[in-house]
Design a protein around this motif. Structure first.
Motif, PDB file in Angstrom:
ATOM      1  N   THR A   1       0.844  -1.569   0.296  1.00  0.00           N
ATOM      2  CA  THR A   1       0.146  -0.263  -0.335  1.00  0.00           C
ATOM      3  C   THR A   1       1.041   1.352  -0.215  1.00  0.00           C
ATOM      4  O   THR A   1       0.845   1.902  -0.512  1.00  0.00           O
ATOM      5  N   THR A   2       1.722   1.448   0.534  1.00  0.00           N
ATOM      6  CA  THR A   2       2.914   2.762   1.061  1.00  0.00           C
ATOM      7  C   THR A   2       3.379   2.942  -0.276  1.00  0.00           C
ATOM      8  O   THR A   2       3.596   3.638  -0.861  1.00  0.00           O
ATOM      9  N   THR A   3       4.169   1.682  -1.263  1.00  0.00           N
ATOM     10  CA  THR A   3       4.577   1.892  -1.932  1.00  0.00           C
ATOM     11  C   THR A   3       3.553   2.508  -4.252  1.00  0.00           C
ATOM     12  O   THR A   3       3.866   3.186  -3.962  1.00  0.00           O
TER      13      THR A   3
ATOM     14  N   LEU B   1      14.254  -1.286   3.561  1.00  0.00           N
ATOM     15  CA  LEU B   1      16.258  -1.360   2.967  1.00  0.00           C
ATOM     16  C   LEU B   1      16.606   0.002   4.629  1.00  0.00           C
ATOM     17  O   LEU B   1      18.148  -0.218   4.818  1.00  0.00           O
ATOM     18  N   ASP B   2      16.006   0.902   4.518  1.00  0.00           N
ATOM     19  CA  ASP B   2      16.772   1.601   5.419  1.00  0.00           C
ATOM     20  C   ASP B   2      16.444   0.838   6.892  1.00  0.00           C
ATOM     21  O   ASP B   2      17.716   1.473   8.051  1.00  0.00           O
ATOM     22  N   GLY B   3      15.965   0.081   6.881  1.00  0.00           N
ATOM     23  CA  GLY B   3      15.991  -1.010   8.465  1.00  0.00           C
ATOM     24  C   GLY B   3      16.700  -2.131   8.395  1.00  0.00           C
ATOM     25  O   GLY B   3      16.944  -3.131   9.613  1.00  0.00           O
TER      26      GLY B   3
ATOM     27  N   GLY C   1      12.278   4.140   3.312  1.00  0.00           N
ATOM     28  CA  GLY C   1      11.917   5.046   4.622  1.00  0.00           C
ATOM     29  C   GLY C   1      10.637   5.105   4.951  1.00  0.00           C
ATOM     30  O   GLY C   1       9.754   4.451   3.839  1.00  0.00           O
ATOM     31  N   GLU C   2       9.819   5.630   5.262  1.00  0.00           N
ATOM     32  CA  GLU C   2       7.912   5.496   5.299  1.00  0.00           C
ATOM     33  C   GLU C   2       7.512   6.977   4.341  1.00  0.00           C
ATOM     34  O   GLU C   2       6.052   6.798   4.890  1.00  0.00           O
ATOM     35  N   GLY C   3       8.580   7.775   4.878  1.00  0.00           N
ATOM     36  CA  GLY C   3       8.180   9.345   4.168  1.00  0.00           C
ATOM     37  C   GLY C   3       7.074   8.472   2.449  1.00  0.00           C
ATOM     38  O   GLY C   3       7.948   8.290   2.086  1.00  0.00           O
TER      39      GLY C   3
HETATM   40  N1  LIG Z   1      10.767   1.650   7.078  1.00  0.00           N
HETATM   41  C1  LIG Z   1      10.314   1.568   6.336  1.00  0.00           C
HETATM   42  N2  LIG Z   1       9.376   1.202   6.119  1.00  0.00           N
HETATM   43  C2  LIG Z   1       8.583   1.060   5.510  1.00  0.00           C
HETATM   44  C3  LIG Z   1       8.867   0.530   4.348  1.00  0.00           C
HETATM   45  N3  LIG Z   1       7.471   0.234   3.233  1.00  0.00           N
HETATM   46  C4  LIG Z   1       6.813   0.243   4.365  1.00  0.00           C
HETATM   47  N4  LIG Z   1       7.423   0.793   5.414  1.00  0.00           N
HETATM   48  C5  LIG Z   1       6.651   0.038   6.641  1.00  0.00           C
HETATM   49  O1  LIG Z   1       5.661  -0.587   6.307  1.00  0.00           O
HETATM   50  C6  LIG Z   1       4.533  -1.550   7.394  1.00  0.00           C
HETATM   51  C7  LIG Z   1       3.605  -1.613   6.438  1.00  0.00           C
HETATM   52  O2  LIG Z   1       2.893  -0.897   4.945  1.00  0.00           O
HETATM   53  P1  LIG Z   1       1.819  -1.362   4.020  1.00  0.00           P
HETATM   54  O3  LIG Z   1       2.038  -0.805   2.689  1.00  0.00           O
HETATM   55  O4  LIG Z   1       0.638  -1.112   4.748  1.00  0.00           O
HETATM   56  O5  LIG Z   1       2.050  -3.040   3.461  1.00  0.00           O
HETATM   57  P2  LIG Z   1       1.043  -3.855   3.098  1.00  0.00           P
HETATM   58  O6  LIG Z   1       0.770  -4.954   4.003  1.00  0.00           O
HETATM   59  O7  LIG Z   1       1.757  -4.792   1.857  1.00  0.00           O
HETATM   60  O8  LIG Z   1       0.391  -3.155   1.840  1.00  0.00           O
HETATM   61  C8  LIG Z   1       4.500   0.009   7.098  1.00  0.00           C
HETATM   62  O9  LIG Z   1       4.060   0.373   8.484  1.00  0.00           O
HETATM   63  C9  LIG Z   1       4.908   1.072   6.269  1.00  0.00           C
HETATM   64  O10 LIG Z   1       5.168   2.090   7.131  1.00  0.00           O
HETATM   65  C10 LIG Z   1      10.051   1.616   4.169  1.00  0.00           C
HETATM   66  O11 LIG Z   1      10.700   1.245   3.043  1.00  0.00           O
HETATM   67  N5  LIG Z   1      10.853   2.125   5.050  1.00  0.00           N
END
Ligand SMILES: Nc1nc2c(ncn2[C@@H]2O[C@H](COP(=O)(O)OP(=O)(O)O)[C@@H](O)[C@H]2O)c(=O)[nH]1
Ligand SMILES: [Mg+2]
Length: 308
Positions: A120-122, A261-263, A287-289
């Motif tokens: 979702t975030t991506t 990758l940041d973590g 990151g999350e942003g």
């Molecule tokens: N640190 C970090 N967190 C991420 C990244 N991409 C996603 N997240 C976090 O991973 C968690 C799950 O993401 P989400 O998009 O809901 O995953 P989905 O279940 O596959 O849709 C969320 O808290 C995001 O903020 C990233 O590149 N870096």
């Protein structure tokens, strides 16, 4: 002068980079005869970065052969030789999967992968990037398994100012995709990004559902889906490869978005993906942003890994 991308990638790869260089630094930053310990050090560093056992052994055996045959005569040549091999590996995976354009819009991209990997975030990050480039984009909330998933995508869509098509919880994801494509056509929107579910009651159901989404997309737009991105969480390291294998078998994956990758110090998983799956990494999440997504560039990745 490093590009802004390289700087951000380096920050994202900080843990991998630091650990890698800590292990390998001395071996690849010296001159003089190559000692067996130098190759051991490189092997250890690659293993720790989760590049995958088979690949690491092959890479290091290759370097060892080069030392034996005299192609590498000095330790100073180890780094360029390693760099060349890593780049060749990444480029091979890229050449095997040239991105498909859409003959007629919209271009449809599916994001697939297990729960929590960052689909979702991506999807939101890619939508944001397309919008910044002046392209039109629509998000499709095809993860109808949980109401929260739709809400999460709606929040992102509002924040970045792109339309989102959704239905109620439990709706047929293929119907959401049908609606999304119809809306995109009606509004002349160029890109549809489809966020899918990572979990259903059974995996067989999930695969059936993804297959139906693909079929519906293909019926509505020539050549769709034009790209299927598997979203993998880098912190799971090479376990992610096993997930990818399972998904790839059914969903016809074109490339990988590697998140988080940041973590992690497991950035070598990029290499394992290229080698083990033959899939190119297209995006890396650092990151999350909303801006924390970078288009993957093989040369910059290798630089970020090896440069002190
Ligand atoms: N640190 C970090 N967190 C991420 C990244 N991409 C996603 N997240 C976090 O991973 C968690 C799950 O993401 P989400 O998009 O809901 O995953 P989905 O279940 O596959 O849709 C969320 O808290 C995001 O903020 C990233 O590149 N870096
Ligand atoms: Mg989600």
């Amino acid at each position: 002068m490093a590009s802004p991308f390289l700087k951000k990638l380096k920050r994202g790869l900080f843990m991998t980079h630091t650990e890698f260089l800590e292990k390998v630094g001395e071996a690849i930053r010296r001159t003089g005869p190559v000692a067996p310990e130098h190759l051991d050090r490189i092997e250890e560093a690659l293993m720790a970065s989760d590049a995958g056992v088979d690949l690491v052994l092959r890479l290091v055996d290759g370097l060892r052969d080069d030392v034996r045959s005299g192609r590498i005569g000095d330790a100073a040549q180890l780094e360029p030789a390693l760099r060349e091999r890593l780049l060749a590996l990444l480029r091979r995976a890229e050449e095997g999967a040239v991105p498909r354009q859409a003959p007629v819009p919209p271009r449809v991209t599916l994001l697939v992968g297990v729960n929590g990997t960052g689909k979702t975030t991506t999807a939101a990050k890619i939508a944001h990037r397309l919008k910044e480039r002046g392209e039109t984009v629509l998000l499709a909330a095809a993860d109808t398994f949980r109401a929260a998933a739709v809400d999460q995508l709606k929040v992102w869509a509002d924040r970045i100012g792109v339309p989102v098509v959704h239905q109620q919880e439990g709706a047929d994801p293929a119907a959401v995709v049908f609606d999304a494509i119809a809306a995109a056509k009606a509004r002349g929107i160029a890109h549809v990004l489809v966020d899918t579910a990572g979990r259903l009651h059974t995996r067989a159901n999930l695969m059936k559902e993804l297959e139906k989404v693909r079929r519906v997309a293909g019926r509505e737009v020539e050549g769709a889906p034009h790209e299927v991105l598997l979203v993998l969480d880098a912190t799971t390291g090479s376990n992610g490869i096993e997930q990818a294998r399972r998904f790839g078998a059914t969903a016809g994956v074109d490339g990988v978005a590697l998140t988080k990758l940041d973590g992690t110090a497991k950035g070598g998983v990029v290499l394992a993906i290229a080698d083990g799956l033959g899939l190119p990494v297209r995006w890396v999440g650092v990151g999350e942003g909303i801006d924390d997504l970078l288009p993957f560039d093989a040369a910059e990745f290798v630089d970020a890994l090896l440069e002190g």
